[in-house]
Design a protein around this motif. Structure first.
Motif, short mmCIF file in Angstrom:
data_model
loop_
_atom_site.label_atom_id
_atom_site.label_comp_id
_atom_site.label_asym_id
_atom_site.label_seq_id
_atom_site.Cartn_x
_atom_site.Cartn_y
_atom_site.Cartn_z
N SER A 197 9.08 60.30 48.76
CA SER A 197 9.73 59.00 48.91
C SER A 197 11.23 59.24 49.01
O SER A 197 11.79 60.07 48.31
CB SER A 197 9.43 58.12 47.69
OG SER A 197 10.16 56.90 47.76
N ALA A 198 11.88 58.53 49.92
CA ALA A 198 13.32 58.65 50.11
C ALA A 198 13.86 57.30 50.59
O ALA A 198 13.10 56.42 50.99
CB ALA A 198 13.64 59.76 51.11
N ALA A 199 15.18 57.16 50.55
CA ALA A 199 15.80 55.91 50.96
C ALA A 199 17.05 56.15 51.78
O ALA A 199 17.77 57.15 51.57
CB ALA A 199 16.14 55.06 49.72
N HIS B 22 15.94 58.04 59.60
CA HIS B 22 17.01 57.53 58.74
C HIS B 22 17.81 56.45 59.46
O HIS B 22 18.06 55.35 58.93
CB HIS B 22 17.92 58.68 58.32
CG HIS B 22 19.16 58.25 57.61
ND1 HIS B 22 20.30 57.87 58.30
CD2 HIS B 22 19.46 58.14 56.29
CE1 HIS B 22 21.25 57.55 57.43
NE2 HIS B 22 20.76 57.69 56.20
N ASP B 23 18.22 56.73 60.69
CA ASP B 23 19.07 55.81 61.43
C ASP B 23 18.33 54.56 61.86
O ASP B 23 18.96 53.52 62.12
CB ASP B 23 19.66 56.51 62.66
CG ASP B 23 20.61 57.65 62.29
OD1 ASP B 23 21.00 57.73 61.10
OD2 ASP B 23 20.92 58.46 63.17
N ALA B 24 16.99 54.64 61.95
CA ALA B 24 16.20 53.48 62.37
C ALA B 24 15.92 52.52 61.22
O ALA B 24 15.38 51.43 61.45
CB ALA B 24 14.88 53.95 62.98
N LEU B 25 16.26 52.91 60.00
CA LEU B 25 16.02 52.06 58.83
C LEU B 25 17.22 51.16 58.55
O LEU B 25 18.36 51.54 58.82
CB LEU B 25 15.74 52.92 57.60
CG LEU B 25 14.41 53.65 57.55
CD1 LEU B 25 14.39 54.65 56.39
CD2 LEU B 25 13.23 52.68 57.42
N VAL B 26 16.94 50.01 57.99
CA VAL B 26 18.02 49.17 57.51
C VAL B 26 18.66 49.84 56.29
O VAL B 26 18.03 50.68 55.64
CB VAL B 26 17.49 47.77 57.10
CG1 VAL B 26 16.87 47.06 58.28
CG2 VAL B 26 16.51 47.87 55.95
N PRO B 27 19.90 49.53 55.95
CA PRO B 27 20.46 50.05 54.70
C PRO B 27 19.56 49.69 53.52
O PRO B 27 19.13 48.54 53.37
CB PRO B 27 21.82 49.35 54.61
CG PRO B 27 22.18 49.07 56.04
CD PRO B 27 20.88 48.74 56.72
N GLY B 28 19.24 50.68 52.71
CA GLY B 28 18.31 50.48 51.61
C GLY B 28 16.85 50.63 52.02
O GLY B 28 15.96 50.49 51.17
N ASP C 84 11.74 69.50 66.97
CA ASP C 84 13.03 69.28 66.34
C ASP C 84 12.84 68.36 65.12
O ASP C 84 13.17 67.16 65.17
CB ASP C 84 14.01 68.66 67.34
CG ASP C 84 15.46 68.70 66.84
OD1 ASP C 84 15.67 68.97 65.64
OD2 ASP C 84 16.36 68.46 67.65
N PRO C 85 12.31 68.88 64.04
CA PRO C 85 12.04 68.04 62.87
C PRO C 85 13.31 67.46 62.25
O PRO C 85 13.28 66.34 61.71
CB PRO C 85 11.34 68.99 61.90
CG PRO C 85 11.76 70.36 62.34
CD PRO C 85 11.91 70.28 63.82
N ALA C 86 14.42 68.18 62.34
CA ALA C 86 15.67 67.65 61.78
C ALA C 86 16.09 66.39 62.54
O ALA C 86 16.54 65.40 61.93
CB ALA C 86 16.76 68.71 61.84
N ALA C 87 15.95 66.40 63.86
CA ALA C 87 16.30 65.23 64.65
C ALA C 87 15.35 64.08 64.35
O ALA C 87 15.76 62.91 64.32
CB ALA C 87 16.28 65.57 66.14
N MET C 88 14.09 64.40 64.12
CA MET C 88 13.12 63.35 63.76
C MET C 88 13.52 62.66 62.46
O MET C 88 13.53 61.42 62.37
CB MET C 88 11.73 63.95 63.63
CG MET C 88 10.66 62.98 63.17
SD MET C 88 9.05 63.79 63.00
CE MET C 88 8.03 62.42 62.40
N GLU D 137 19.81 66.38 54.12
CA GLU D 137 20.69 66.63 55.26
C GLU D 137 20.60 65.51 56.30
O GLU D 137 21.56 65.25 57.03
CB GLU D 137 20.32 67.97 55.90
CG GLU D 137 20.69 69.18 55.03
CD GLU D 137 20.01 70.45 55.50
OE1 GLU D 137 19.30 70.40 56.54
OE2 GLU D 137 20.16 71.49 54.82
N ALA D 138 19.45 64.85 56.36
CA ALA D 138 19.28 63.73 57.30
C ALA D 138 19.97 62.47 56.81
O ALA D 138 20.05 61.48 57.54
CB ALA D 138 17.80 63.46 57.53
N GLY D 139 20.45 62.49 55.55
CA GLY D 139 21.16 61.34 55.01
C GLY D 139 20.41 60.55 53.96
O GLY D 139 20.94 59.58 53.42
#
Length: 351
Positions: free
Chosen positions: A346-348, A258-264, A249-253, A325-327
């Protein structure tokens, strides 16, 4: 249908035989890498008996192997002395990223499960990761270790604006799908002020990771499914090295990272340099290899779990879309220096 041109038929037959010959030589390269023969011949020209003595091997086998090396134009023969041309030494020996000899081990590893792959072609499903264990762990570690040692800190991280400085100052960092964890060992040594946590589901890989990281107080590893890991505290930076495309489930990964990162927070992903469109990969000299390892491993281990089966050639376009799509925002990619098979993404997470 008209009769094909005879010259074209002969030319294609020759191409097929060239492919089979290359496959055979790949196995011989694997033998040379495993036995230390390339390192032995790199010491200087020698007879088959001298090379066998240098490597501690049986001369008769060494002599036959040398026949394949010379006729395959990987080595030269002058009288009774065999040599490795200077231009061939970096590609077959040493601890640098240019040593491609470890890659040869992928061929016998992938080939040993062909019966199961053929069955999956007919019946669906796939082959679970366990069918490739434990050898897959060692082969991938040998393949990835040299580029990580040589390129990660000095060539790749500086491409992400401000990231080396951030790591130097001290942040929390995750590696999701960390395998044997060598990337975090490299990072942990280079950036002692930062804290590094690796996540993987393969216990044999984690055992190697913990053994290598012993003595590094800022590096630790946890067993977790990459699609379902939930850290106790958020991370400032996350990495994924060639681990997204073979997930069930790569989308869930990606959403989980994304959700495990701090804002920014930043996400850095290394993955295969390919397009999502097969037609765009025509002419890419690495594409046949990418599709092959995808069919024989990356895609099938995902499908075995009823997963998405992205495969190694999921490509830049789909990867970029899935990150969005992951945010993630500020998504970019660039070639990974010294690693022609890879792109560095690279993404944020939005601040």
């Amino acid at each position: 249908m008209s009769e094909p041109d005879r010259k074209a038929v002969r030319a294609f037959s020759r191409r097929l035989f060239d492919l089979y010959t290359a496959a055979g030589l790949t196995l011989m390269i694997d033998v040379g890498h495993r036995t230390g023969l390339f390192e032995a011949v790199a010491q200087g020209p020698a007879t088959s008996a001298e090379l066998a003595e240098r490597a501690g091997l049986q001369e008769r086998y060494v002599r036959e192997w040398l026949g394949a090396m010379v006729t395959g134009e990987l080595m030269t023969l002058d009288g009774d002395r065999y040599a490795l041309p200077p231009a061939h030494v970096p590609g077959l020996t040493g601890g640098g990223a240019r040593n491609l000899a470890p890659m040869a081990g992928m061929v016998p590893l992938m080939g040993r499960n062909l019966d199961g792959i053929v069955r999956a072609f007919r019946e669906g499903g796939g082959l679970p990761y366990e069918d490739f264990a434990p050898d897959f762990t060692g082969v991938m570690d040998g393949l990835n270790r040299r580029p990580l040692d040589e390129l990660l800190v000095d060539a790749w991280l500086p491409l992400i604006d401000g990231l080396p400085e951030q790591l130097t100052g001290g942040v929390r960092v995750a590696d999701v799908g960390c395998g044997t964890g060598h990337a975090l060992v490299v990072l942990g040594r280079a950036f002692p002020a930062s804290e590094f946590v690796g996540y993987d589901i393969a216990e044999e890989a984690l055992a190697r990771a913990r053994a290598e990281a012993a003595g590094l107080p800022n590096v630790r590893f946890e067993a977790a499914d990459a699609a379902a890991f939930r850290p106790d505290r958020p991370f400032d930076v996350a990495f994924a090295f060639d681990s997204v495309h073979d997930q069930a489930d790569p989308a869930a990964m990606l959403r989980g990272i994304h959700d495990a990162l701090v804002p920014g927070g930043r996400f850095v992903m290394l993955d295969m340099a390919a397009s999502s469109d097969v037609a765009q990969n025509v002419g890419n000299p690495f594409a046949p290899w990418i599709y092959t390892i995808s069919t024989l491993h990356c895609m099938t281990v995902s499908l075995a779990e009823g997963g998405a089966g992205l495969g190694a050639a999921w490509g830049r376009e789909l990867a970029t879309a899935m990150l969005g799509e992951a945010g993630f925002t500020a998504v970019s990619d660039r070639p990974a220096p010294g690693q022609a098979l890879s792109l560095l993404y690279s993404a944020a997470r939005p601040a």
